[in-house]
Scaffold this active site. Sequence first.
Site, PDB file in Angstrom:
ATOM      1  CG  HIS A   9      -0.220   0.017   2.522  1.00  0.00           C
ATOM      2  ND1 HIS A   9       0.347   1.153   3.047  1.00  0.00           N
ATOM      3  CD2 HIS A   9       0.026  -0.971   3.408  1.00  0.00           C
ATOM      4  CE1 HIS A   9       0.911   0.872   4.207  1.00  0.00           C
ATOM      5  NE2 HIS A   9       0.735  -0.414   4.458  1.00  0.00           N
ATOM      6  CG  ASN A  15       3.408   3.564   6.517  1.00  0.00           C
ATOM      7  OD1 ASN A  15       2.786   3.244   5.513  1.00  0.00           O
ATOM      8  ND2 ASN A  15       3.771   2.673   7.438  1.00  0.00           N
ATOM      9  NE  ARG A  60      -1.691  -0.198   6.686  1.00  0.00           N
ATOM     10  CZ  ARG A  60      -2.222  -0.841   7.722  1.00  0.00           C
ATOM     11  NH1 ARG A  60      -3.453  -0.524   8.132  1.00  0.00           N
ATOM     12  NH2 ARG A  60      -1.536  -1.786   8.349  1.00  0.00           N
ATOM     13  CD  GLU A  87       2.320  -5.068   8.045  1.00  0.00           C
ATOM     14  OE1 GLU A  87       2.628  -6.264   7.819  1.00  0.00           O
ATOM     15  OE2 GLU A  87       2.993  -4.105   7.646  1.00  0.00           O
ATOM     16  CG  HIS A 177      -0.864  -4.703   4.677  1.00  0.00           C
ATOM     17  ND1 HIS A 177      -1.314  -3.475   5.128  1.00  0.00           N
ATOM     18  CD2 HIS A 177      -1.983  -5.386   4.300  1.00  0.00           C
ATOM     19  CE1 HIS A 177      -2.631  -3.424   5.031  1.00  0.00           C
ATOM     20  NE2 HIS A 177      -3.056  -4.568   4.534  1.00  0.00           N
TER      21      HIS A 177
END
Length: 223
Positions: A9, A15, A60, A87, A177
Amino acid sequence: MPKLVFSRHGLSEWNALNQFTGWADVNLAPEGIEEAKEGGRKIKEAGIEFDVAYTSVLTRAIKTCNLILEYSDQLWVPQIKSWRLNERHYGKLQGLNKKETAEKYGDEQVHIWRRSYDTLPPDEGSAANDRRYAMLDKRDVPGGENLKVTLERALPFWQDEIAPALLDNKTVLVAAHGNSLRALAKHIEGISDEDIMDLEIPTGQPLVYELNDDLTVIKKYYL
């Protein structure tokens, strides 16, 4: 020749803040939206035409998948979502700032938590109350994962969904992810437990695998 495209993503809001994210459902940052759009443009320029797309159940990744398909003029392509592509669950580290966590626990410990194949982070169980996982046995909802556990829960989806599509000579997009893609890359490429610590998949850059009919890798490259 089967073709598989991985896309981590685009840059997420956490992040950008340098926070552990895991199963926390944060949105794309503005830069991440642009990364996903650019990934779609590169795929269009490369002439890659998908038959099916897979993504996680986290915003995301879903938005990245949508933007890649939109900007490669393939928004109509069937899309399948699965929690197995989420993730890795970072346990109690989720939401913490990575720099501050390193200052508290030491760089080496945080590096082990982030990159080790089989070291678990501190456990917590908030995901068990999330409606998107209500169909799962609560014992199957993780409270903290390492890469080994992430691969163990992603592998059935690879075996049941992604690999059969590739074996049917379909061109496949997996928008997911950093760690779920690292786990699948470990399986596909036969990367050792030690070497997987050094594999980093950047945000928003399509990674292309050209595969043999037995799904061994002929070639891999970023667009």
